[in-house]
Write a protein that holds these residues in place. Structure first.
Motif, PDB file in Angstrom:
ATOM      1  N   THR A 264       0.838  -1.202   0.000  1.00  0.00           N
ATOM      2  CA  THR A 264       0.000   0.000   0.000  1.00  0.00           C
ATOM      3  C   THR A 264       0.868   1.246   0.000  1.00  0.00           C
ATOM      4  O   THR A 264       0.651   2.187  -0.785  1.00  0.00           O
ATOM      5  CB  THR A 264      -0.918   0.010   1.238  1.00  0.00           C
ATOM      6  N   ARG A 268       1.201   4.098  -3.089  1.00  0.00           N
ATOM      7  CA  ARG A 268       0.818   5.498  -2.887  1.00  0.00           C
ATOM      8  C   ARG A 268       1.983   6.449  -3.156  1.00  0.00           C
ATOM      9  O   ARG A 268       1.780   7.544  -3.709  1.00  0.00           O
ATOM     10  CB  ARG A 268       0.272   5.674  -1.472  1.00  0.00           C
ATOM     11  N   ALA A 305      -5.171   0.615  -3.417  1.00  0.00           N
ATOM     12  CA  ALA A 305      -4.433   1.879  -3.374  1.00  0.00           C
ATOM     13  C   ALA A 305      -4.532   2.601  -4.718  1.00  0.00           C
ATOM     14  O   ALA A 305      -4.723   3.828  -4.760  1.00  0.00           O
ATOM     15  CB  ALA A 305      -2.973   1.620  -3.011  1.00  0.00           C
ATOM     16  N   ASN A 308      -7.529   4.456  -4.915  1.00  0.00           N
ATOM     17  CA  ASN A 308      -7.675   5.425  -3.826  1.00  0.00           C
ATOM     18  C   ASN A 308      -8.685   4.957  -2.786  1.00  0.00           C
ATOM     19  O   ASN A 308      -9.351   5.748  -2.119  1.00  0.00           O
ATOM     20  CB  ASN A 308      -8.066   6.816  -4.332  1.00  0.00           C
TER      21      ASN A 308
END
Length: 309
Positions: A264, A268, A305, A308
């Motif tokens: 994750t 990001r 991820a 979002n």
């Protein structure tokens, strides 16, 4: 940001010997992970067959012709100790690369779109004229070069967090300043490449090797110190991810100790850079990941991820 998911049942027809870690059940595990209701908004597409002329952007015509010639009509043939072909292998490999190409088309023509290509066989060990390490066509390399040729982008980046070094991607772009290749991986481990001294002719290869037993702290440090600053300075107009999940603590082929939250985190971080220089354009392509539970859960958090979520 709409996230696209490319897949195809042809990947189930690439058969390997009993006990081989790169097996059709990997795709079934991913499908199980992405069946949760939180993925209902994931836009799903079947991966098309790659055009051979596009594959030839990174692989020699002689190599492509040889694979087509030796592809078996029945049974199984071994190209090396790890890499075999069954009657369904060639189509699976062409759809894996075709999915990556279709994903490039989608993210280059739609604003703030990214994609995950959940196909097999993997590709990052395949060199321009050599299959190895379960791989036949280097889908991420083809995707990066295709984006440059069709859409005129000046700088593409490949970021590889598979537990194994992507020797094929490194070889293909060794002397190309327009494509950055950055990798975390375990050393020593197959294929034996990926030292920090391997930097390419134009210093656009960034290797950040890790060691057996390393986990979240060392992985994030490698990205924060070695990879992310270089990636940010390079300012890619497209990021292609070699998304291997065999650095997971459960995986039988590696000795790293990553957890789902590490995937994750790195996803990001790459999205932040893509938002800065690439209008959010990311194409993520499945590489390794051989423990089915670890693969299922890692892909799920990676795609979440990207969405979002």
């Amino acid at each position: 940001m709409p996230t696209l998911y490319y897949h195809h049942s042809a990947g189930l027809n690439h058969l390997t010997a009993p006990g081989h870690p790169e097996r059709p059940d990997r795709l079934r595990a991913i499908a199980q992970g992405l069946a949760h209701e939180k993925f209902d908004s994931l836009v799903r597409h079947e991966a098309p067959m790659a055009d051979l002329d596009v594959v030839a952007l990174c692989h020699s015509n002689e190599y492509i012709d040889e694979l087509r010639h030796i592809a078996p009509k029945e049974g199984m043939i071994y190209l090396d100790g790890d890499t075999s072909m069954s009657p369904g292998t060639l189509e699976a490999a062409l759809r894996a690369t075709g999915g990556a190409i279709a994903a490039v088309d989608a993210v280059m023509t739609n604003t703030k779109t990214n994609a995950f290509v959940g196909t097999r066989p993997p590709g990052h060990h395949a060199e321009s004229s050599k299959p190895m390490g379960f791989c036949f066509f280097d889908s991420v390399a083809v995707a990066a070069r295709y984006a440059q040729r069709k859409y005129g982008i000046q700088r593409a980046a490949i970021v590889d967090f598979d537990v194994h070094h992507g020797n094929g991607s490194q070889e293909i772009f060794w002397a190309d300043p327009s494509v950055m290749y950055a990798s975390t991986h375990q050393m020593p481990l197959f294929p034996g490449t990926g030292s920090t001294q391997e930097r390419g002719e134009d210093d656009t290869i960034v290797n950040a090797p890790l060691h057996a037993g390393n986990g979240s702290r060392e992985f994030r440090e490698a990205f924060n110190l070695a990879i992310l600053p270089r990636l940010e300075a390079f300012a890619p107009e497209l990021i292609v991810i070699s998304a291997g999940f065999d650095a997971h603590w459960r995986d039988p082929l590696g000795g790293l100790e990553l957890r789902e939250e590490d995937y994750t985190w790195v996803t990001r971080k790459l999205m932040e850079i893509a938002d800065t220089s690439a209008q959010g354009r990311i194409v993520s392509v499945l590489e390794g990941g051989y423990d089915l539970e670890g693969l299922r859960d890692s892909v799920a958090v990676h795609v979440a991820a990207l969405m979002n979520n």
